[in-house]
Scaffold this motif. Structure first.
Motif, PDB file in Angstrom:
ATOM      1  N   PRO A  10      35.918  50.488  45.313  1.00 33.10           N
ATOM      2  CA  PRO A  10      34.598  49.850  45.219  1.00 33.10           C
ATOM      3  C   PRO A  10      33.570  50.730  45.930  1.00 33.10           C
ATOM      4  O   PRO A  10      33.915  51.499  46.832  1.00 33.10           O
ATOM      5  N   LEU A 104      32.440  41.240  48.147  1.00 33.96           N
ATOM      6  CA  LEU A 104      32.736  41.601  46.757  1.00 33.96           C
ATOM      7  C   LEU A 104      33.289  40.382  46.017  1.00 33.96           C
ATOM      8  O   LEU A 104      33.765  39.427  46.626  1.00 33.96           O
ATOM      9  N   GLN A 108      37.046  42.374  41.928  1.00 36.28           N
ATOM     10  CA  GLN A 108      36.810  43.704  42.502  1.00 36.28           C
ATOM     11  C   GLN A 108      37.805  43.978  43.631  1.00 36.28           C
ATOM     12  O   GLN A 108      38.314  45.090  43.755  1.00 36.28           O
TER      13      GLN A 108
END
Length: 159
Positions: A10, A104, A108
């Motif tokens: 990420p 997040l 994710q």
């Protein structure tokens, strides 16, 4: 930043990895120490209630974590860690995961490659046992995100 076929990190976690790879080995340990100092404290609901958190046995120092998944469209993940100040490596690993994953969406977090802890160039600087602790933290976070997301979905279907 080294990339493997297991997938991309990420954005916030990728930026942290780049920061670690931009400095020398001794500076990486300093960066880890800084992250250990920046690890947020527990919210009041967890203070003094480690029994409501999961202990990460893979860590050499006592580390407890709590994962919350919000009932929103993204299933936003919130992470909370407790580790003693005398455990800067463990706290630093928790700091990486907090900064890289907190806020997040659940998917994710679940998509984070399992080898993510090795993408910070720290395996050469700390013992394999310490690296196992960070791998354990990530595994437990992903397991809790999965369980809590499934529970929210099941509750929504039953409504």
């Amino acid at each position: 930043m080294p990339e493997t076929e297991s997938g991309a990190l990420p954005e916030a976690m990728a930026e942290l990895a780049e920061d670690f790879h931009a400095v020398s080995q001794p500076e990486r340990l300093q960066l880890l120490l800084e992250l250990s100092r920046e690890l947020p404290g527990l919210p009041e609901r967890y203070e003094g209630h480690l029994d409501q958190m999961e202990r990460v046995d893979e860590c050499q120092s006592p580390l407890f974590l709590a994962v919350e998944v919000e009932d929103d469209a993204e299933r936003t993940v919130r992470l909370f860690f407790d580790a003693p100040a005398e455990a800067p490596t463990t706290r630093g690993f928790a700091g990486i995961l907090h900064e890289g994953l907190d806020g997040l969406g659940a998917q994710q977090v679940l998509d984070v490659p399992d080898d993510a802890p090795y993408r910070f160039g720290l395996a050469e600087a700390v013992s394999p046992l310490r690296m196992r602790g960070m791998v354990g933290m990530l595994g437990r976070i992903k397991r809790q995100v999965r369980l809590r997301s499934e529970a929210l979905t099941a509750a929504g279907e039953g409504a």
